[in-house]
Design an enzyme around this catalytic site. Structure first.
Site, short mmCIF file in Angstrom:
data_model
loop_
_atom_site.label_atom_id
_atom_site.label_comp_id
_atom_site.label_asym_id
_atom_site.label_seq_id
_atom_site.Cartn_x
_atom_site.Cartn_y
_atom_site.Cartn_z
N THR A 244 -21.22 13.97 12.92
CA THR A 244 -20.52 13.43 11.76
C THR A 244 -19.26 14.27 11.57
OG1 THR A 244 -22.61 12.95 10.67
CG2 THR A 244 -20.71 13.08 9.24
N ASP B 49 -4.27 5.31 16.48
CA ASP B 49 -5.00 6.18 15.56
C ASP B 49 -6.44 5.66 15.53
OD1 ASP B 49 -4.16 7.94 12.77
OD2 ASP B 49 -6.10 6.91 12.78
N SER B 50 -7.40 6.56 15.50
CA SER B 50 -8.79 6.08 15.62
C SER B 50 -9.22 5.26 14.40
CB SER B 50 -9.75 7.25 15.85
OG SER B 50 -9.98 7.95 14.67
N SER B 51 -8.47 5.30 13.32
CA SER B 51 -8.78 4.44 12.17
C SER B 51 -8.55 2.97 12.52
CB SER B 51 -7.91 4.80 10.97
OG SER B 51 -8.03 6.17 10.71
N THR C 192 -4.28 12.51 17.27
CA THR C 192 -3.39 13.66 17.13
C THR C 192 -3.23 14.44 18.43
OG1 THR C 192 -4.21 13.87 14.89
CG2 THR C 192 -3.06 15.77 15.76
N THR D 88 -30.46 8.06 5.05
CA THR D 88 -30.23 8.91 3.89
C THR D 88 -28.75 9.25 3.70
OG1 THR D 88 -30.71 11.03 2.84
CG2 THR D 88 -30.80 10.99 5.24
N GLN D 89 -28.36 9.39 2.45
CA GLN D 89 -26.99 9.85 2.15
C GLN D 89 -26.84 11.35 2.41
OE1 GLN D 89 -25.91 8.89 -1.89
NE2 GLN D 89 -26.39 6.73 -1.62
N CYS D 90 -27.96 12.06 2.52
CA CYS D 90 -27.88 13.51 2.75
C CYS D 90 -27.31 13.74 4.15
CB CYS D 90 -29.27 14.14 2.71
SG CYS D 90 -30.05 14.00 1.12
#
Ligand code: ASP
Length: 345
Positions: free
Chosen positions: A167, A59-61, A15, A279-281
């Site tokens: 993240t 696009d970074s995707s 962007t 961990t998902q946390c």
């Protein structure tokens, strides 16, 4: 003759590089070769700025490891000529890219600052200008003749983070990133304040940059959820040529202790597949064996990822799997901080 720092901006897409075409009102890619003319504020910075860009910004995707290598090579080819690098990418996968580059660039003694924006640089309310200008300032910052930053970082909305600790947390807010397990390296307000205790300081500034371009892509992220079936886990672990799994578990590294689950993982490990427990946390650390629900994982040889993020675990897995390490070497490298990506307590 000038001794102003020289900064290279590498534009890959996203962007940030868009500008409004007022004849059509549409957003279109910005010609980064003209960046200094288009953003006159940049001339006030006490550094010399040059820019290069991907032939076709993406696009970074759409990023994959071959683009990581392209970025690493742009840095490598210009490493001796420039004092610092600002890499512009889309924010969506910026944490993955910055993590991968942190492993690919060994013996770094210069700043590599990733940034981007939530609104295009041509938008009236854009966050792009602040992100870009401060990133350049950070890349140019020096103390006692040495760059203050000598690592791969990510700058967004007034905060500089270690790239491999970040993240993306918001698709909407200007504060789009967080670093839950490591404090910001710098904060920008009226002053630009560096948190010097938290910065990486090279032991030897003379070491030559090594660029690691091999990354193993036969890897997968497997996120557990209550009710996950044997068929799903079995089919993922039987993917042809699979070399590594980032297993996203609950809390401090816990997973069901049902026999079918542990047996599937154990057989995969026996076949040589590396399994990393993260961990998902969003914050905190895996402590294998802390609860009964992780004792089994520890016994069968799952590697605890401590407080590493999923983005960085997958990057580290790609990097270490391509290094021909013995099982013991692999776990020992995975468990120790190589680029400040995890906390060794
Ligand atoms: N989809 C865009 C990208 O990651 C979003 C952004 O630029 O922040 O390339």
């Amino acid at each position: 003759m000038t001794n102003k720092p020289t900064i290279l901006i590498i534009y890959t897409g996203g962007t940030i590089g868009m500008i409004k075409d007022y004849s059509t009102n549409a957003l279109k890619a910005f010609d980064f070769s003209q960046i200094v003319q288009k953003i006159p504020e940049l001339q006030q910075l006490n550094c010399t700025i040059k820019s290069i860009s991907f032939k076709e910004p993406i696009d970074s995707s759409n990023m994959n490891t071959s683009y990581y290598v392209a970025i690493a090579e742009m840095i490598e080819n210009n490493y001796d000529t420039f004092d610092g690098f600002v890499v512009l990418t889309g924010s969506d996968t910026m944490s993955y890219i910055a993590s991968a580059l942190s492993f690919m660039l060994e013996n770094l003694t210069k700043p590599i600052i990733f940034t981007g924006s939530q609104l295009p640089i041509g938008d009236l309310r854009t966050d792009a200008k602040e992100n870009l200008i401060t990133s350049i300032e950070i890349a140019a910052a020096r103390k006692n003749g040495q760059p203050i930053i000598c690592e791969v970082c990510l700058y967004f909305e007034y905060k500089l983070y270690r790239g491999n600790r970040t993240t993306k947390i918001s698709a909407e807010h200007f504060e789009a990133f967080a670093s839950m397990n490591y404090p910001p390296l710098a904060e920008s307000g009226v002053h630009l304040n560096f948190n010097e205790h938290h910065l990486y300081v090279p032991k030897n500034y003379q070491k030559k940059l090594i660029v690691r371009k091999k990354l193993e892509t036969n890897v997968v992220i497997l996120k557990l959820f209550p009710g996950i079936t044997q068929a799903v886990v079995a089919s993922i672990l039987s993917i042809k040529n699979l070399k590594g799994v980032v297993l996203e578990t609950y809390g401090a590294g816990n997973a069901p202790n049902e026999q079918w689950f542990l047996t599937l993982l154990k057989n995969a490990i026996k076949k040589g597949i590396k399994i990393i427990n993260v961990t998902q946390c969003s914050g905190g650390s895996v402590i294998l064996g802390h609860y009964d629900t992780s004792v089994g994982l520890k016994e069968i040889g799952v590697i605890g990822g401590l407080d590493i993020t999923t983005e960085t675990a997958i990057a580290k897995l790609m990097y270490l799997l391509s290094e021909n390490l013995s099982d013991d070497e692999f776990s020992s490298y995975f468990n120790k901080s190589m680029r400040g990506e995890l906390t060794n307590r």
